[in-house]
Design an enzyme around this catalytic site. Structure first.
Site, PDB file in Angstrom:
ATOM      1  N   SER A 166     -13.468   1.162   2.659  1.00 58.08           N
ATOM      2  CA  SER A 166     -12.449   0.914   1.634  1.00 58.08           C
ATOM      3  C   SER A 166     -11.428   2.036   1.592  1.00 58.08           C
ATOM      4  O   SER A 166     -11.753   3.182   1.268  1.00 58.08           O
ATOM      5  CB  SER A 166     -13.107   0.772   0.257  1.00 58.08           C
ATOM      6  OG  SER A 166     -12.116   0.862  -0.751  1.00 58.08           O
ATOM      7  N   ASP A 193      -6.997  -8.136   4.431  1.00 53.40           N
ATOM      8  CA  ASP A 193      -6.223  -9.009   3.540  1.00 53.40           C
ATOM      9  C   ASP A 193      -5.723 -10.266   4.246  1.00 53.40           C
ATOM     10  O   ASP A 193      -5.108 -11.127   3.612  1.00 53.40           O
ATOM     11  CB  ASP A 193      -5.019  -8.236   2.972  1.00 53.40           C
ATOM     12  CG  ASP A 193      -5.464  -7.164   1.984  1.00 53.40           C
ATOM     13  OD1 ASP A 193      -6.562  -7.296   1.403  1.00 53.40           O
ATOM     14  OD2 ASP A 193      -4.707  -6.185   1.794  1.00 53.40           O
ATOM     15  N   ARG A 202       1.578   4.264  -3.022  1.00 51.12           N
ATOM     16  CA  ARG A 202       1.350   5.678  -2.675  1.00 51.12           C
ATOM     17  C   ARG A 202       2.628   6.505  -2.813  1.00 51.12           C
ATOM     18  O   ARG A 202       2.582   7.659  -3.198  1.00 51.12           O
ATOM     19  CB  ARG A 202       0.773   5.768  -1.255  1.00 51.12           C
ATOM     20  CG  ARG A 202      -0.698   5.318  -1.198  1.00 51.12           C
ATOM     21  CD  ARG A 202      -1.113   5.002   0.220  1.00 51.12           C
ATOM     22  NE  ARG A 202      -2.532   4.721   0.373  1.00 51.12           N
ATOM     23  CZ  ARG A 202      -3.136   3.565   0.091  1.00 51.12           C
ATOM     24  NH1 ARG A 202      -2.439   2.560  -0.423  1.00 51.12           N
ATOM     25  NH2 ARG A 202      -4.437   3.401   0.288  1.00 51.12           N
ATOM     26  N   SER A 231       0.836  -1.212   0.000  1.00 42.80           N
ATOM     27  CA  SER A 231       0.000   0.000   0.000  1.00 42.80           C
ATOM     28  C   SER A 231       0.865   1.254   0.000  1.00 42.80           C
ATOM     29  O   SER A 231       0.607   2.213  -0.740  1.00 42.80           O
ATOM     30  CB  SER A 231      -0.885   0.025   1.255  1.00 42.80           C
ATOM     31  OG  SER A 231      -1.810  -1.027   1.212  1.00 42.80           O
ATOM     32  N   LYS A 289     -12.322  -9.145  -3.742  1.00 42.72           N
ATOM     33  CA  LYS A 289     -10.864  -8.948  -3.780  1.00 42.72           C
ATOM     34  C   LYS A 289     -10.314  -9.575  -5.060  1.00 42.72           C
ATOM     35  O   LYS A 289     -11.059  -9.796  -6.003  1.00 42.72           O
ATOM     36  CB  LYS A 289     -10.236  -9.565  -2.526  1.00 42.72           C
ATOM     37  CG  LYS A 289     -10.661  -8.853  -1.244  1.00 42.72           C
ATOM     38  CD  LYS A 289     -10.133  -7.450  -1.189  1.00 42.72           C
ATOM     39  CE  LYS A 289     -10.591  -6.721   0.051  1.00 42.72           C
ATOM     40  NZ  LYS A 289     -10.229  -5.305   0.022  1.00 42.72           N
ATOM     41  N   GLY A 294      -5.942  -3.821  -7.825  1.00 49.30           N
ATOM     42  CA  GLY A 294      -7.084  -2.947  -7.521  1.00 49.30           C
ATOM     43  C   GLY A 294      -6.629  -1.635  -6.920  1.00 49.30           C
ATOM     44  O   GLY A 294      -7.164  -0.569  -7.233  1.00 49.30           O
ATOM     45  N   ARG A 354      -2.745 -14.076  -2.412  1.00 52.80           N
ATOM     46  CA  ARG A 354      -2.894 -14.444  -0.996  1.00 52.80           C
ATOM     47  C   ARG A 354      -3.523 -15.831  -0.822  1.00 52.80           C
ATOM     48  O   ARG A 354      -3.263 -16.510   0.172  1.00 52.80           O
ATOM     49  CB  ARG A 354      -3.682 -13.376  -0.245  1.00 52.80           C
ATOM     50  CG  ARG A 354      -2.979 -12.028  -0.255  1.00 52.80           C
ATOM     51  CD  ARG A 354      -3.465 -11.080   0.804  1.00 52.80           C
ATOM     52  NE  ARG A 354      -3.136  -9.717   0.426  1.00 52.80           N
ATOM     53  CZ  ARG A 354      -1.918  -9.164   0.547  1.00 52.80           C
ATOM     54  NH1 ARG A 354      -0.926  -9.841   1.068  1.00 52.80           N
ATOM     55  NH2 ARG A 354      -1.709  -7.919   0.154  1.00 52.80           N
TER      56      ARG A 354
END
Ligand code: S3P
Length: 448
Positions: free
Chosen positions: A174, A327, A33, A29, A354, A101, A403
């Site tokens: 989300s 997750d 970013r 994540s 997911k 995603g 995953r």
């Protein structure tokens, strides 16, 4: 690119006691970013510890297509020459976000308030996932989106020429939707407000403040009210990406269920919006010591010592914990299969949208390995079989989901018989060194 090519069957057999140090890669994540915020800043952002997984590489490529200059200097060491808020140029080709995603939703938000047009696509998994949850709030800024039936990719997004600031209450918990709206709000005049009932991962808020945006978070009766002042000049930063707690979950959970294990996992995030799995494992009776608590890359982290835990008990996971461990339900359901009693996971219907329908993928795979499962639209219940009790001997379908693949390979390490996965190739999206790292600790994972 689409993230991966040919299917790669993999097999996991009974593991030796795990020992050693599991140094997992950078947080996915935060890596996305760092590249995106770097592209929005004026000047050069330097990044260390970037996850070089396919999802993040696809985002790096996309930032180049929108006009930023992204350079790799060495393992995990990257720089981004940003174009400034509103400085994106129109890409010359389709943006392929592969399996990600997070990548596609955040990038859609980033370009949504600049008057350019971009077409997005992804692999077979991403093309099934709902984009309306992002394009609906983006429409409030004046952005238009044209996708396939059900708001699916491929999708063309036409950025708003004269964007309006937006006030938006998230209908689903989300972080991707929250972040897309905040990123769009960067290039809208005035204040964009996002309200979230249940706190989700807060990396965008922390990093926006770090890059110099004016952003406040107020905690009130309606939840978190996040207010961003548009059109800031973002200042380039040096970003040290901490390790990914969602990747750390795999060696941690493996050590809990493989007899005789005793490992160390350094630098695991204790960010309250990410640590739900670790709270849950401790409640189940996991032997985890949290040592050396400290700050790293703006996140609180600890070094974990994790030991085989024969006394794990099934629990009822509090549904309001879901956003902080969203997750981690696949790997938690593997641990649950080796606990005594039932583990009940409610309020988890987000798992159905997911990289795969994770409730279905875990239920079918665990059943194929001899476990008893109950499920409904919003619930997954695993009946534990005790330490070493899962029969194994089955093959799990991974449905292009990294995953799911890693969870079943961990299950195979402690089951009575080997467990196979039909396709381990998606593991490169988030944890490219998974196989070598796990085998280095004592696992017996091989290509099928
Ligand atoms: C992420 C948010 C979560 C998570 C995903 C990463 C992010 O998705 O599942 O792996 O980086 O913002 P949702 O926003 O769909 O819950």
């Amino acid at each position: 690119m689409s993230g991966h090519g040919e299917a790669q069957p993999m097999i996991s057999g009974r593991s030796a006691p795990l020992s050693g140090v599991a140094e997992v890669p950078g947080d996915k994540s935060i890596s996305h970013r760092a590249l995106i915020f770097g592209a929005m800043a004026v000047g050069e952002t330097r990044i260390t510890g970037l996850l070089e997984g396919q999802d993040v590489l696809d985002t790096a490529k996309a930032m180049q297509a929108f006009g930023a200059t992204v350079t790799r200097h060495g393992l995990g060491a990257w720089s981004v020459q940003g174009v400034g808020v509103g400085g994106f140029r129109e890409p010359a080709d389709v943006i392929d976000c592969g399996n990600s995603g997070t990548g596609v939703r955040l990038i859609m938000g980033t370009m949504a308030t600049t008057p350019i047009t971009a077409t997005f696509t992804g692999d077979a998994s991403l093309r099934k996932r709902p984009m309306g949850r992002v394009t609906d709030p983006l429409a409030l800024f004046g952005t238009r989106a044209y996708g396939r039936q059900g708001g699916r990719l491929p999708m063309t997004v036409v950025g708003a020429a004269d964007p309006m600031p937006v006030r938006y209450a998230l209908p689903v918990a989300s972080a991707q939707v929250k972040s897309a709206v905040l990123l769009a709000g960067l290039n809208a005049p005035g204040q964009t407000v996002v309200i979230e009932k249940e706190p989700t991962r807060d990396h965008s808020e922390r990093m926006l403040i770090g890059f110099g945006a004016e952003l406040t978070v107020e905690k009130g009766a309606e939840g978190h009210v996040i207010t961003l002042t548009g059109r800031p000049e973002l200042r380039p930063q040096t970003v040290a990406v901490p390790r990914d707690p969602s990747s750390a979950a795999f060696p941690v959970c493996a050590a809990l269920i493989v007899e005789g294990s005793d490992i160390r996992v350094p630098g695991v995030s204790q960010n309250l919006t990410r640590n739900g799995l670790y709270l849950t494992l401790v409640e189940m009776g996991a032997r985890i010591d949290f040592e050396n608590p400290r700050e790293e890359g703006g996140e609180s982290v600890a070094d974990l010592r994790v030991r085989f835990s024969p006394g794990l008990k099934g629990i009822e996971v509090p549904p309001d914990r879901a956003p902080s461990m969203i997750d981690e339900y696949p790997i938690l359901s593997v641990v649950a299969a080796f606990a005594e009693g039932r583990t009940v996971m409610r309020g988890v219907k987000e798992l159905r949208v997911k990289e795969s329908d994770r409730i279905d993928a875990m239920a079918r795979g665990l059943e194929a390995c001899g476990a008893r499962i109950e499920e409904d639209e919003d619930t997954l219940i695993v009946h534990g079989m005790g330490p070493g009790g899962l029969p194994g001997g089955g093959t799990a379908q991974t449905h292009l989901d990294h995953r799911i693949a890693m969870s079943f390979l961990v299950a195979g390490m402690a089951a009575k018989a080997e467990i196979a996965v039909d396709d381990g190739s998606p593991i490169v999206t988030s944890f490219p060194i998974f196989e070598g790292l796990m085998n280095g600790l004592g696992a017996a994972i091989r290509r099928g």
